[in-house]
Design an enzyme around this catalytic site. Sequence first.
Site, PDB file in Angstrom:
ATOM      1  N   SER A 146       0.835  -1.206   0.000  1.00 44.09           N
ATOM      2  CA  SER A 146       0.000   0.000   0.000  1.00 44.09           C
ATOM      3  C   SER A 146       0.878   1.267   0.000  1.00 44.09           C
ATOM      4  O   SER A 146       1.651   1.458  -0.941  1.00 44.09           O
ATOM      5  CB  SER A 146      -0.973  -0.053   1.184  1.00 44.09           C
ATOM      6  OG  SER A 146      -1.988   0.894   1.019  1.00 44.09           O
ATOM      7  N   ASP A 222      -9.880  -5.329  -3.990  1.00 43.50           N
ATOM      8  CA  ASP A 222      -9.262  -4.350  -3.095  1.00 43.50           C
ATOM      9  C   ASP A 222     -10.253  -3.217  -2.837  1.00 43.50           C
ATOM     10  O   ASP A 222     -10.715  -2.564  -3.768  1.00 43.50           O
ATOM     11  CB  ASP A 222      -7.976  -3.801  -3.737  1.00 43.50           C
ATOM     12  CG  ASP A 222      -7.127  -3.050  -2.730  1.00 43.50           C
ATOM     13  OD1 ASP A 222      -7.673  -2.140  -2.049  1.00 43.50           O
ATOM     14  OD2 ASP A 222      -5.943  -3.366  -2.590  1.00 43.50           O
ATOM     15  N   HIS A 254      -7.384  -5.834   0.405  1.00 48.61           N
ATOM     16  CA  HIS A 254      -6.213  -5.028   0.740  1.00 48.61           C
ATOM     17  C   HIS A 254      -5.500  -5.529   2.005  1.00 48.61           C
ATOM     18  O   HIS A 254      -4.514  -4.934   2.429  1.00 48.61           O
ATOM     19  CB  HIS A 254      -6.679  -3.579   0.961  1.00 48.61           C
ATOM     20  CG  HIS A 254      -5.604  -2.546   0.818  1.00 48.61           C
ATOM     21  ND1 HIS A 254      -5.069  -2.189  -0.400  1.00 48.61           N
ATOM     22  CD2 HIS A 254      -4.952  -1.778   1.726  1.00 48.61           C
ATOM     23  CE1 HIS A 254      -4.150  -1.247  -0.231  1.00 48.61           C
ATOM     24  NE2 HIS A 254      -4.051  -0.989   1.048  1.00 48.61           N
TER      25      HIS A 254
END
Lengths: 276, 276
Positions: A146, A222, A254
Amino acid sequence: METVSENRCFGGTQGVYTHASDATGGDMTFGLFLPDEASDGPVPLLWYLSGLTCTHENAMVKAGAQAWAAEQGIAVVFPDTSPRGEGVANHDDYDLGQGAGFYIDATQPPWSPHFKMQTYILEDLTRLLFNAFPLDEERQSITGHSMGGHGALTLAAKMPDRFRSASAFSPICNPTQSDWGKKQFAAYLGTIDAGKAHDATELAKTGALDTIPLLIDTGTDDQFADLLCTEALAQTLIARRADATIRLQKGYDHSYFFVSTFIEDHIAFHAEALWR
Amino acid sequence: METVSENRCFGGTQGVYTHASDATGGDMTFGLFLPDEASDGPVPLLWYLSGLTCTHENAMVKAGAQAWAAEQGIAVVFPDTSPRGEGVANHDDYDLGQGAGFYIDATQPPWSPHFKMQTYILEDLTRLLFNAFPLDEERQSITGHSMGGHGALTLAAKMPDRFRSASAFSPICNPTQSDWGKKQFAAYLGTIDAGKAHDATELAKTGALDTIPLLIDTGTDDQFADLLCTEALAQTLIARRADATIRLQKGYDHSYFFVSTFIEDHIAFHAEALWR
């Protein structure tokens, strides 16, 4: 440097250490997994940069990296994601301030005195690691999740001779076009535009990501897909014929359940570059 | 039953669910990993019982079990370690009350209204799991860590026809002789002596652990070695010629870094019994 803890893990040692950093003007904490092979001499180093709200600890306990790093004889370092502690600026939003350093050096108050995460990673922590541990400075690769995927790709782009390979799990790919980026660049650097120097897609356009192998995994489910802008980076890398593999993983989101599922692949990918 | 979360993980699904339990008189939360094979029909089930202070979450995110459960096509359930919530008794000590159910049914106030973890696991949660998910009731095994290792060994001893194999990471082996046991049995059951029915070493003496394969791993550097009394259980099992493997793992401590290192072995061990 002080040892916070050391635990035996997959035949090696998972340590946690604190040290004073000039860049951030305070104490920083990091995790380091050293495989058994480190007792015989220097081993390659994989950097793992974490995402928003994380400390050094999240990936260290949740990503399952040690199993595969041990198998490949590779060390993994887990830095913190920002400066912390008394006197360090913060913000109520989870995505600004502590836990959200974005791997850049802030130029604007109140962030500029401590938020120097790029210099911290590339200089202070680097110097400490290669001085204090049996690590081979000629064999480094970088990955992250991320915000840390953004960090991995952009630091690799900035240091083309340093990292042999780069990978990312659900990276923020085009932060100057995303609410995960615009707010932070404006705050830390004064303008969104100044963030272009720290945007993987913008850097890729200059060819800065053409020289090393890249592996990017993002889940089709996600929940932050709109903030990641994976398509912009994919378009750029493919147009440039970069040495990139971009995989959309069906049904994954995610979370660390996603990261842990594919970290074996990522470590094997880096091992190929690191042991060449 | 309510779904709290479901994340794709190693080709399967890591879910978290809550449900009302008659035994504990309140809502309980558990994690369940279902491998991909569960979409084609019932799969075997491995119970993972956690240690003191843990919830359903610790092992689910830190033990790394899903990688190997997916490889073996086995589901893993992660129950909570006690009842929780308003009206449920508690204690300031970390090892009594919430987070410290010891997998027994309390008979003494203030614990007796809710602390019925043996009945919760063996009846309420069992019924729910086999009704709601594609799990094969004929194929169950059990493992656990520390207090959960005690739980795994004692529940296996109490249900010789139910579990095909049992294993434990740094289990509390002889709680009637340990400060991890004496205090809790006195509080929950009224006397330490009443705990003998829930003490793996005492149960082993009766032959209750002779009938299934057992695997026990404990670190030589376990910081709680004196509380575990591994030697008492080892002596008993070996004297009885039980089908037991007891391994002291050099340099390992009591942490999840230890559990994650050896969980591949444990899941392979159970898979052999479950798929036979």
